[in-house]
Motif scaffolding. Structure first.
Motif, PDB file in Angstrom:
ATOM      1  N   LEU A 122       5.141  -3.097  13.596  1.00  0.00           N
ATOM      2  CA  LEU A 122       4.689  -2.605  12.296  1.00  0.00           C
ATOM      3  C   LEU A 122       4.910  -1.110  12.133  1.00  0.00           C
ATOM      4  O   LEU A 122       5.084  -0.613  11.016  1.00  0.00           O
ATOM      5  CB  LEU A 122       3.212  -2.950  12.088  1.00  0.00           C
ATOM      6  CG  LEU A 122       2.867  -4.439  12.028  1.00  0.00           C
ATOM      7  CD1 LEU A 122       1.374  -4.632  11.891  1.00  0.00           C
ATOM      8  CD2 LEU A 122       3.609  -5.124  10.870  1.00  0.00           C
ATOM      9  N   ARG A 123       4.930  -0.389  13.236  1.00  0.00           N
ATOM     10  CA  ARG A 123       5.136   1.067  13.155  1.00  0.00           C
ATOM     11  C   ARG A 123       6.505   1.403  12.559  1.00  0.00           C
ATOM     12  O   ARG A 123       6.694   2.510  12.029  1.00  0.00           O
ATOM     13  CB  ARG A 123       5.008   1.699  14.537  1.00  0.00           C
ATOM     14  CG  ARG A 123       3.587   1.854  15.027  1.00  0.00           C
ATOM     15  CD  ARG A 123       3.541   2.728  16.268  1.00  0.00           C
ATOM     16  NE  ARG A 123       2.260   2.650  16.943  1.00  0.00           N
ATOM     17  CZ  ARG A 123       1.179   3.365  16.591  1.00  0.00           C
ATOM     18  NH1 ARG A 123       1.251   4.204  15.572  1.00  0.00           N
ATOM     19  NH2 ARG A 123       0.045   3.249  17.264  1.00  0.00           N
ATOM     20  N   ASN A 124       7.442   0.492  12.645  1.00  0.00           N
ATOM     21  CA  ASN A 124       8.760   0.757  12.070  1.00  0.00           C
ATOM     22  C   ASN A 124       8.682   1.019  10.568  1.00  0.00           C
ATOM     23  O   ASN A 124       9.529   1.705  10.004  1.00  0.00           O
ATOM     24  CB  ASN A 124       9.697  -0.427  12.338  1.00  0.00           C
ATOM     25  CG  ASN A 124      10.022  -0.588  13.812  1.00  0.00           C
ATOM     26  OD1 ASN A 124      10.060   0.392  14.553  1.00  0.00           O
ATOM     27  ND2 ASN A 124      10.251  -1.818  14.234  1.00  0.00           N
ATOM     28  N   LEU A 125       7.656   0.467   9.930  1.00  0.00           N
ATOM     29  CA  LEU A 125       7.504   0.637   8.484  1.00  0.00           C
ATOM     30  C   LEU A 125       7.031   2.034   8.113  1.00  0.00           C
ATOM     31  O   LEU A 125       7.151   2.438   6.943  1.00  0.00           O
ATOM     32  CB  LEU A 125       6.510  -0.397   7.938  1.00  0.00           C
ATOM     33  CG  LEU A 125       6.887  -1.874   8.091  1.00  0.00           C
ATOM     34  CD1 LEU A 125       5.757  -2.761   7.602  1.00  0.00           C
ATOM     35  CD2 LEU A 125       8.166  -2.173   7.323  1.00  0.00           C
TER      36      LEU A 125
ATOM     37  N   ASN B 281       9.193   6.957   9.248  1.00  0.00           N
ATOM     38  CA  ASN B 281       9.832   8.079   8.549  1.00  0.00           C
ATOM     39  C   ASN B 281       8.920   8.767   7.545  1.00  0.00           C
ATOM     40  O   ASN B 281       9.374   9.613   6.773  1.00  0.00           O
ATOM     41  CB  ASN B 281      11.101   7.588   7.829  1.00  0.00           C
ATOM     42  CG  ASN B 281      12.161   7.118   8.802  1.00  0.00           C
ATOM     43  OD1 ASN B 281      12.359   7.732   9.853  1.00  0.00           O
ATOM     44  ND2 ASN B 281      12.830   6.020   8.469  1.00  0.00           N
ATOM     45  N   ARG B 282       7.638   8.419   7.563  1.00  0.00           N
ATOM     46  CA  ARG B 282       6.703   9.041   6.622  1.00  0.00           C
ATOM     47  C   ARG B 282       6.379  10.477   7.029  1.00  0.00           C
ATOM     48  O   ARG B 282       6.334  10.818   8.209  1.00  0.00           O
ATOM     49  CB  ARG B 282       5.388   8.257   6.524  1.00  0.00           C
ATOM     50  CG  ARG B 282       5.547   6.854   5.996  1.00  0.00           C
ATOM     51  CD  ARG B 282       4.194   6.213   5.731  1.00  0.00           C
ATOM     52  NE  ARG B 282       3.564   6.751   4.522  1.00  0.00           N
ATOM     53  CZ  ARG B 282       2.514   7.560   4.509  1.00  0.00           C
ATOM     54  NH1 ARG B 282       1.950   7.955   5.634  1.00  0.00           N
ATOM     55  NH2 ARG B 282       2.018   7.999   3.370  1.00  0.00           N
TER      56      ARG B 282
ATOM     57  N   ALA C  17       0.820  -1.209   0.000  1.00  0.00           N
ATOM     58  CA  ALA C  17       0.000   0.000   0.000  1.00  0.00           C
ATOM     59  C   ALA C  17       0.857   1.263   0.000  1.00  0.00           C
ATOM     60  O   ALA C  17       0.607   2.201  -0.760  1.00  0.00           O
ATOM     61  CB  ALA C  17      -0.926  -0.006   1.211  1.00  0.00           C
ATOM     62  N   LEU C  18       1.885   1.276   0.838  1.00  0.00           N
ATOM     63  CA  LEU C  18       2.738   2.465   0.927  1.00  0.00           C
ATOM     64  C   LEU C  18       3.485   2.728  -0.375  1.00  0.00           C
ATOM     65  O   LEU C  18       3.815   3.882  -0.686  1.00  0.00           O
ATOM     66  CB  LEU C  18       3.731   2.310   2.075  1.00  0.00           C
ATOM     67  CG  LEU C  18       3.146   2.277   3.489  1.00  0.00           C
ATOM     68  CD1 LEU C  18       4.263   2.128   4.519  1.00  0.00           C
ATOM     69  CD2 LEU C  18       2.314   3.520   3.786  1.00  0.00           C
TER      70      LEU C  18
ATOM     71  N   ASP D 190       4.213   9.939   0.013  1.00  0.00           N
ATOM     72  CA  ASP D 190       4.772   9.852   1.359  1.00  0.00           C
ATOM     73  C   ASP D 190       4.069  10.779   2.338  1.00  0.00           C
ATOM     74  O   ASP D 190       4.066  10.542   3.535  1.00  0.00           O
ATOM     75  CB  ASP D 190       6.271  10.181   1.316  1.00  0.00           C
ATOM     76  CG  ASP D 190       6.960   9.924   2.641  1.00  0.00           C
ATOM     77  OD1 ASP D 190       6.945   8.764   3.094  1.00  0.00           O
ATOM     78  OD2 ASP D 190       7.495  10.884   3.237  1.00  0.00           O
ATOM     79  N   ASP D 191       3.454  11.840   1.827  1.00  0.00           N
ATOM     80  CA  ASP D 191       2.791  12.792   2.718  1.00  0.00           C
ATOM     81  C   ASP D 191       1.290  12.532   2.858  1.00  0.00           C
ATOM     82  O   ASP D 191       0.569  13.313   3.479  1.00  0.00           O
ATOM     83  CB  ASP D 191       3.023  14.230   2.253  1.00  0.00           C
ATOM     84  CG  ASP D 191       2.497  14.493   0.843  1.00  0.00           C
ATOM     85  OD1 ASP D 191       2.061  13.524   0.167  1.00  0.00           O
ATOM     86  OD2 ASP D 191       2.536  15.658   0.404  1.00  0.00           O
ATOM     87  N   ALA D 192       0.811  11.434   2.294  1.00  0.00           N
ATOM     88  CA  ALA D 192      -0.619  11.102   2.391  1.00  0.00           C
ATOM     89  C   ALA D 192      -0.931  10.484   3.743  1.00  0.00           C
ATOM     90  O   ALA D 192      -0.159   9.678   4.269  1.00  0.00           O
ATOM     91  CB  ALA D 192      -1.006  10.135   1.274  1.00  0.00           C
ATOM     92  N   ASP D 193      -2.073  10.857   4.314  1.00  0.00           N
ATOM     93  CA  ASP D 193      -2.531  10.243   5.553  1.00  0.00           C
ATOM     94  C   ASP D 193      -3.097   8.860   5.255  1.00  0.00           C
ATOM     95  O   ASP D 193      -3.772   8.651   4.235  1.00  0.00           O
ATOM     96  CB  ASP D 193      -3.604  11.094   6.224  1.00  0.00           C
ATOM     97  CG  ASP D 193      -3.068  12.417   6.753  1.00  0.00           C
ATOM     98  OD1 ASP D 193      -1.825  12.539   6.879  1.00  0.00           O
ATOM     99  OD2 ASP D 193      -3.869  13.312   7.041  1.00  0.00           O
TER     100      ASP D 193
END
Length: 239
Positions: A183-186, A189-190, A145-146, A151-154
């Motif tokens: 999972l937050r590690n993924l 840096n967004r 998905a990412l 990168d700046d999309a919510d």
């Protein structure tokens, strides 16, 4: 598909009455009716801060895709958040991570927030193995998905272990918190926000145990009774 049109609209009236309590608690409250109900639900939610959602969409705005629902049309109908990739859609309709990623891109392009359902199918009775399995199965779902959204999309991820959906009890708090922390590690840096909700037999009484690990709850059948939704809001309002 639990509610028909009249019961959906009655439910919306009950949810709308909880808008002020949710706002005071700093809760972003969303509700996701079926497609046929979206426009009348928009009217029922008028004057509230509740986000109107949709249960799915297609990955294209226009074209010869009979029976599909355009994300552009959903935006025009007042939808703010679109749920995609639910375990039932993956299982019953064969949706892949790539299908979900394309839908996420279309949702973002139309100025809405994708709510991407993720979760592991496999389960282990050994806690450490269960966490490893969950992280291993969920990571590709998130990465796909990412890879398709700016990168700046919510974005919001609804973590629902497939084995917990429809169960009598939710997944254990330690399991949920540890999996989500991994999972937050993924998304660390967004530029855009990435929130994690817990679903899978979620209901009243579980928030305090999960609050250190997740950003909110993704509620299903347990809040078909609006009184249970009110209890959840009260749980989240308490310090």
């Amino acid at each position: 598909m639990y509610f028909d049109l009249p019961s959906t609209l009655r439910y919306m009236e009950s949810v709308a009455a909880l808008s002020s309590a949710a706002e005071r608690a700093g809760i972003d409250l969303f509700v996701i009716p079926d497609f046929v109900s979206i426009l009348p639900c928009k009217d029922k939610l008028s004057g509230t801060n509740i986000w109107l959602g949709a249960q799915d969409c297609y990955s294209e705005d226009k074209g010869a895709y009979t029976g599909e629902v355009s994300p552009m049309t959903l935006k025009q109908a007042g939808v703010k958040i679109v749920e995609i990739g639910h375990a039932e859609r993956r299982r019953l309709f064969g949706e892949t991570d790539q299908d979900v990623a394309k839908k996420a891109a279309a949702i973002v392009e139309n100025g809405m927030v994708p709510l991407i359902c993720i979760g592991e199918k496999s389960q282990s009775q050994i806690a450490s193995q269960a966490v490893g399995i969950a992280v291993r199965e969920c990571q590709p779902q998130i990465k796909a998905a990412l890879s398709q959204i700016p990168d700046d999309a919510d974005v919001i991820f609804g973590y629902e272990p497939v084995w917990a959906i429809g169960a009598s009890e939710p997944a254990g708090a330690d399991h949920v918190v540890t999996v989500v922390q991994n999972l937050r590690n993924l998304v660390s840096n967004r530029k855009g926000s990435a929130r994690f909700l817990y679903g899978g037999s979620a209901g009243p009484g579980i928030w305090k145990a999960l609050s250190q690990g997740v950003d909110g709850l993704f509620l299903g059948r347990f809040v078909h009774d609006p009184k249970n939704l009110e209890k959840v809001i009260q749980d989240m309002s308490e310090p």
